[in-house]
Design a protein around this motif. Sequence first.
Motif, PDB file in Angstrom:
ATOM      1  N   THR A   1       0.918  -1.264   0.315  1.00 26.65           N
ATOM      2  CA  THR A   1       0.490   0.108   0.206  1.00 26.65           C
ATOM      3  C   THR A   1       0.742   1.116   0.330  1.00 26.65           C
TER       4      THR A   1
ATOM      5  N   ALA B   1      -3.767   0.081  -3.145  1.00 22.77           N
ATOM      6  CA  ALA B   1      -2.742  -0.956  -3.062  1.00 22.77           C
ATOM      7  C   ALA B   1      -2.083  -1.076  -4.116  1.00 22.77           C
TER       8      ALA B   1
ATOM      9  N   GLY C   1      -6.870  -4.566  -0.842  1.00 22.56           N
ATOM     10  CA  GLY C   1      -6.726  -4.004  -0.012  1.00 22.56           C
ATOM     11  C   GLY C   1      -7.496  -2.790   1.675  1.00 22.56           C
TER      12      GLY C   1
END
Length: 514
Positions: free
Chosen positions: A57, A64, A89
């Motif tokens: 990330t 991400a 993410g």
Amino acid sequence: MPTPLTSPMHRRTFLTGSLAAGALATAAPGAGAAPRRPAPELRTWAQQTWRCLDALTVPATGLAADDIGADLSTASRGHQTSPTNIGCGLWSTVAARELGLLARGEAKRRLARTLQSIAGLERHEQSGMYYNWYDPADGRKLTEFPTSGEVVKPFLSSVDNGWLAAALLVVERAEPSLRRQARDLRCRMDFGFYWDAAENAPGGQLRGGFWDVDPDEDAAVVGNYRGGDPVWYTGHHYGAFNTEPRVASYLGIAAGQIPPEHYWGPVRTFPDDSCDYSWTETKPQGSWRTYGGVRVFEGALPYRGKLVVPTWGGSMFEALMVPLLVPEDEWGPRSWRRNHPLYVQCQIEHGMQEAGYGYWGFSPSNDPAGGYREYGVDQLGLDGPGYTSDEERTTVDQAFEGCRPGSPAPTSYGDGVVTPHASFLALRYAPDQAVQNLRNLAADFDCTTDGGFLDAIAVRSGRVSDRFLALDQGMVMASLGNALGGDVLRRHVGAEFSRTLRPLMQQEVFATRG
């Protein structure tokens, strides 16, 4: 270095009897329940996987990246991201919070930052859909790939947008303070934009996606199912039901953007009464059933004395990524509850018995030989060629009775490529076997780091992928979040989908046989 010999395979042959044969028995009582006493390694693997997702990330945007190197260094992080990666993410952050790997305040801050970045991404205005590739560092839509300079045509995928919308739904339900932001982003996404009502009517099917400028693709179909400016749809539909694009179908049905009868539109298999479908894997077995006035051919493919509803290519994530978020096995007692554990059992049998690798679990992933490739079990796919389980692309050419002959079955398989995320997807349905398979991989190959399991292992040569993919780590984190966190992700999505989808799934009867 990886262990490049066949001795691990020989040491694992005991699994073909006791553990592999017990897969369905283990899963049957709860028909999808997580292990009562989770293996101690699960928490360690969750900690490692979250470390990888954190490294993937970009702090400034909360987006991400697509991939990262084994050392988790910032320099090795990829320079592109997709709606699916962003969605991975988001739900991984929620899972990490529920497992105590991330403080609640920090989780909220991260989620808010990601939502803010999503709100700033360029999207297709009429449909509300997102493009396939962005720069995770600043959210800019990519017009060329950063490493190769190859031109990126502005494509908007139905399945990739499905995973992002599903992740937004998780955030909407899991973090009340961000509910409005997440809901506003999700509700602007119209999955009816992909729905071709005329294809396999009355249920219709979804297009794979569309370009919003002329892509100069011969197969593209110009149109707009909602009216308005024309777009260029893919020439293909997502016609097979047991594949990961059904998440987009579910979202459209739940939102009222696609009629409920679309649930019956994609095929379980094609009918068995015509040689028109002899390009598929083999002749199915099944019968016609009627649900709410819609006739559906409930077909299944034979595999080693079983009947299983196939995926398109025969991979694990086609079948089992969706139930990470949608409790299909709870809502479909005579369909998904039967097929999911049976599909896992078939993958186990392929790896342990048919191909004799000594390990199992085959799904698209980073290729140990370089690049990205689809891996699967050929006979578990509807498509004739299917995905193969080894680097050599060993296929099984089955006969289609009355239409075409087959060829002799392979006498051996090559360098089988096992993907750890496939075992995590199987964790709900064959917990003991999944954990043991992962233990064996970790013991026999140099395939784990501080970021968890690397993407894939070629088990005969011992080559191991040197990358982590956000998609695959996102599946691992979702599986562990559910197993250790009381089905946290399924609870959130299931609450939204239950009213519209549960009645449909409760009706269906698959032609499966264990």
